[in-house]
Design a protein around this motif. Structure first.
Motif, PDB file in Angstrom:
ATOM      1  N   THR A 155      16.991  23.576  61.807  1.00 55.34           N
ATOM      2  CA  THR A 155      17.201  24.364  60.589  1.00 55.34           C
ATOM      3  C   THR A 155      16.385  23.795  59.425  1.00 55.34           C
ATOM      4  O   THR A 155      15.871  24.555  58.603  1.00 55.34           O
ATOM      5  CB  THR A 155      18.697  24.403  60.224  1.00 55.34           C
ATOM      6  N   ASP A 156      16.270  22.473  59.366  1.00 55.01           N
ATOM      7  CA  ASP A 156      15.453  21.869  58.294  1.00 55.01           C
ATOM      8  C   ASP A 156      13.989  22.275  58.423  1.00 55.01           C
ATOM      9  O   ASP A 156      13.336  22.616  57.435  1.00 55.01           O
ATOM     10  CB  ASP A 156      15.549  20.337  58.341  1.00 55.01           C
ATOM     11  N   GLU A 209      18.788  32.711  57.263  1.00 56.26           N
ATOM     12  CA  GLU A 209      18.035  31.483  56.999  1.00 56.26           C
ATOM     13  C   GLU A 209      16.599  31.790  56.547  1.00 56.26           C
ATOM     14  O   GLU A 209      15.901  30.898  56.080  1.00 56.26           O
ATOM     15  CB  GLU A 209      18.050  30.564  58.221  1.00 56.26           C
ATOM     16  N   ARG A 212      17.636  32.258  52.486  1.00 56.86           N
ATOM     17  CA  ARG A 212      18.201  31.179  51.674  1.00 56.86           C
ATOM     18  C   ARG A 212      17.195  30.245  51.009  1.00 56.86           C
ATOM     19  O   ARG A 212      17.464  29.762  49.908  1.00 56.86           O
ATOM     20  CB  ARG A 212      19.189  30.372  52.513  1.00 56.86           C
ATOM     21  N   LYS A 223      22.854  29.860  47.693  1.00 53.88           N
ATOM     22  CA  LYS A 223      22.692  30.019  49.141  1.00 53.88           C
ATOM     23  C   LYS A 223      23.969  30.467  49.830  1.00 53.88           C
ATOM     24  O   LYS A 223      23.937  31.225  50.793  1.00 53.88           O
ATOM     25  CB  LYS A 223      22.258  28.685  49.754  1.00 53.88           C
ATOM     26  N   THR A 233      22.952  28.727  66.826  1.00 51.79           N
ATOM     27  CA  THR A 233      22.495  27.373  66.529  1.00 51.79           C
ATOM     28  C   THR A 233      23.390  26.376  67.230  1.00 51.79           C
ATOM     29  O   THR A 233      24.502  26.706  67.656  1.00 51.79           O
ATOM     30  CB  THR A 233      22.526  27.088  65.015  1.00 51.79           C
ATOM     31  N   GLN A 234      22.903  25.138  67.329  1.00 55.43           N
ATOM     32  CA  GLN A 234      23.671  24.111  68.029  1.00 55.43           C
ATOM     33  C   GLN A 234      23.475  22.768  67.334  1.00 55.43           C
ATOM     34  O   GLN A 234      22.361  22.414  66.941  1.00 55.43           O
ATOM     35  CB  GLN A 234      23.180  24.021  69.477  1.00 55.43           C
ATOM     36  N   TYR A 235      24.582  22.037  67.205  1.00 57.98           N
ATOM     37  CA  TYR A 235      24.551  20.707  66.585  1.00 57.98           C
ATOM     38  C   TYR A 235      24.240  19.646  67.628  1.00 57.98           C
ATOM     39  O   TYR A 235      24.763  19.686  68.733  1.00 57.98           O
ATOM     40  CB  TYR A 235      25.917  20.430  65.963  1.00 57.98           C
ATOM     41  N   PRO A 242      21.600  13.513  62.865  1.00 58.20           N
ATOM     42  CA  PRO A 242      22.008  14.829  63.374  1.00 58.20           C
ATOM     43  C   PRO A 242      21.066  15.952  62.964  1.00 58.20           C
ATOM     44  O   PRO A 242      20.488  15.935  61.876  1.00 58.20           O
ATOM     45  CB  PRO A 242      23.380  15.040  62.732  1.00 58.20           C
ATOM     46  N   ILE A 243      20.931  16.897  63.862  1.00 56.34           N
ATOM     47  CA  ILE A 243      20.128  18.090  63.595  1.00 56.34           C
ATOM     48  C   ILE A 243      20.912  19.323  64.030  1.00 56.34           C
ATOM     49  O   ILE A 243      21.840  19.233  64.836  1.00 56.34           O
ATOM     50  CB  ILE A 243      18.784  18.077  64.363  1.00 56.34           C
ATOM     51  N   ILE A 244      20.527  20.456  63.485  1.00 55.17           N
ATOM     52  CA  ILE A 244      21.013  21.738  64.000  1.00 55.17           C
ATOM     53  C   ILE A 244      19.795  22.484  64.525  1.00 55.17           C
ATOM     54  O   ILE A 244      18.820  22.694  63.798  1.00 55.17           O
ATOM     55  CB  ILE A 244      21.763  22.543  62.929  1.00 55.17           C
TER      56      ILE A 244
END
Lengths: 351, 351
Positions: A155-156, A209, A212, A223, A233-235, A242-244
């Motif tokens: 997501t980042d 996304e 935002r 947002k 999405t998945q964590y 951590p990432i999504i």
């Protein structure tokens, strides 16, 4: 699944319309007419880019009435929820949804890492702007393009990608950054509502996304007040960083019947005001219209072939047919872009 | 699906714990000790129900630092997002999640229209408080109870049902309305954060539509700032009186890895502060801890067997094991309920 297919059908229109991009009028052909008298009134007028008339009166009367504590139509502050569609309601959507330009540009920028795309459909057609072949790829090919351009990263990373695109990409005929193709009168309406303690939300069929990263600076909408379509999405704990991850699978299509469903899920309260421009917004306006509190329904009618675009019942992007009939039938407020708006875009404002 | 099963496993604990409800201590056994000096300081103290000490200092130092424009840790207002778990973090959760009392009561109140339930499991067991049989019904039986009590009606009807229940139901041992079993120190923390321009959200494994009818009056958190678990819903035009129907199908479990996923979907921004009390909140705290901005992680540790409940690593409701280890390892702030809080519930405040 039905809504999903409807949405995909709209996406397909993208490729068909590509062929006619060159037909559009260049921007700024019509000089904006603003009299000195009108300019003087701007200091106190909450909607200075709206021409006087029934539309402007309807909006101002509504807001004055429901915020007047002595009125029988008074609405307590927590119930002052206003939802706005984005594509065609807050910014332009022709010749195709702007998010699809992003998808195409992203495929092209990713192609360096995918040499195989040169000979592999549907990517080859995107890279070669081969509209004819693209239009034969069907839903499967289209989904490949959307997922290849929107998924497979965190997501980042996606946020950075969108920000970079917004900062550099330009509309093919208007030759302006896409975020300049927003409607000045609607910016004023958003601010006017917030000044009267309405909470303003976007409820769009576009990707949540995708919107935002820029809505806060462009519309001054936080947002967390953006509702839209999403992929799954998945964590991942990722060893303490951590990432999504964005997965190549649709999660929710925020269009048509999906809009009231998403409003209920994200906002949890029926709006008292809703604005849209197409049949995809009809259910949102019906839902708002059923509020026991006094409500206002706004439909932007694209009637300005010179300054913006003119389209309604026959358009494949932003089709406005059933919604137009129901607006007339129910007495909803239809904004005639050509006659109600002094300017369309902020850059047309007198300096 | 994995998280879903984990959640269901937690739900199953409901029936097992029913048997031991009577073991709990009555409330208000311990007199609250508040000195005159402390009482005098309350006017200026943003957290008057918190004892002086490392926990209170950590919170106040954090807020003072990140809201100080001259600090290198300064956080711009739009990034001041604080997320709070609900069950066990803002209100009690023993002997079982309060939403499960609602489910049981609803089955009982619906039973008049379902005479067949008298002889049909799992309903018969609910109606007869037959814990032993209930515990043999497995996930299928449990899902039947949840869906029968939460689905099959419109969202408006469900809201009314929850409001009615909240207004009348009482906790089996505390003998208080459930919405009185909220933590006074956490109410002060929420207000303190809002006074410092933080936006406060609930991110709970509980049902989003179970929480929204009462969170505004109880926590002063707007409905649209509540994130939770949800079942699927569907819009119906209903001949001009649109409704949203609650369907007997899970949509999203907002627990464990689901919490960062839902934060990303609903809020769209990584929090700088998060508070939880169980392993189900660990991923939310990890996600917040990974913020590039200075962040604060709070874990409520249930250590007060007299005024509230005492439980952690071995508890089936609100199990706090991996989270406790990681909090110690990473230096997160663990709230020792017994020692850090002068009072637990608002009704214990000196009148």
């Amino acid at each position: 699944m039905k809504y999903f297919i409807q949405r995909i059908d709209q996406y397909l229109a993208f490729f068909m319309v590509l062929a006619v991009i060159s037909c559009n009028q260049p921007a700024n052909q019509k000089e904006t007419q603003i009299s000195e008298q009108e300019a003087a009134a701007e200091n106190t007028d909450p909607l200075p880019s709206w021409n006087e008339g029934n539309t402007k009166s309807a909006i101002i009367s509504y807001v004055a009435d429901v915020t007047n504590a002595a009125s029988t139509s008074f609405i307590p502050v927590p119930d002052r929820i206003a939802t706005f569609d984005n594509d065609g309601t807050l910014w332009s959507e022709q010749p195709v949804y702007f998010q699809l330009f992003f998808a195409m540009d992203r495929i092209k920028s990713l192609s360096a890492d995918h040499p195989e795309w040169k000979n592999q459909q549907p990517y080859q057609a995107v890279l070669e702007n081969d509209v004819k072949t693209l239009s034969t790829q069907g839903m499967k090919g289209l989904m490949e393009i959307i997922m290849a351009s929107h998924a497979g990263i965190t997501t980042d990373e996606f946020e950075t990608t969108v920000k970079d695109w917004v900062a550099t990409a330009k509309h093919p005929t208007k030759n302006r950054p896409f975020t300049e193709l927003i409607y000045q009168p609607m910016l004023e309406l958003l601010q006017y509502l917030r000044d009267n303690e309405f909470k303003t939300f976007i409820v769009s069929g576009g990707g949540i996304e995708f919107m935002r990263p820029w809505v806060e600076s462009v519309y001054e909408i936080p947002k967390d007040q953006v509702v839209g379509s999403s992929i799954k999405t998945q964590y991942h704990y990722n060893n303490g960083s951590p990432i999504i991850e964005r997965l190549p699978e649709m999660d929710f299509i925020d269009d048509r019947e999906g809009k009231p469903v998403a409003i209920n899920r994200f906002i949890g309260r029926k709006p008292v005001m809703a604005a849209g421009n197409s049949d995809g917004d009809l259910q949102m306006l019906q839902w708002t219209d059923s509020n026991n509190l006094t409500s206002l329904q706004l439909y932007v009618h694209h009637t300005d072939s010179v300054r913006e675009w003119s389209y309604d019942r026959e358009s494949r992007i932003g089709k406005f047919d059933k919604g137009l009939d129901e607006a007339h039938e129910k007495g909803w407020t239809v904004i005639d872009m050509q006659n109600d708006w002094k300017v369309i875009y902020p850059f047309e404002l007198p300096q």
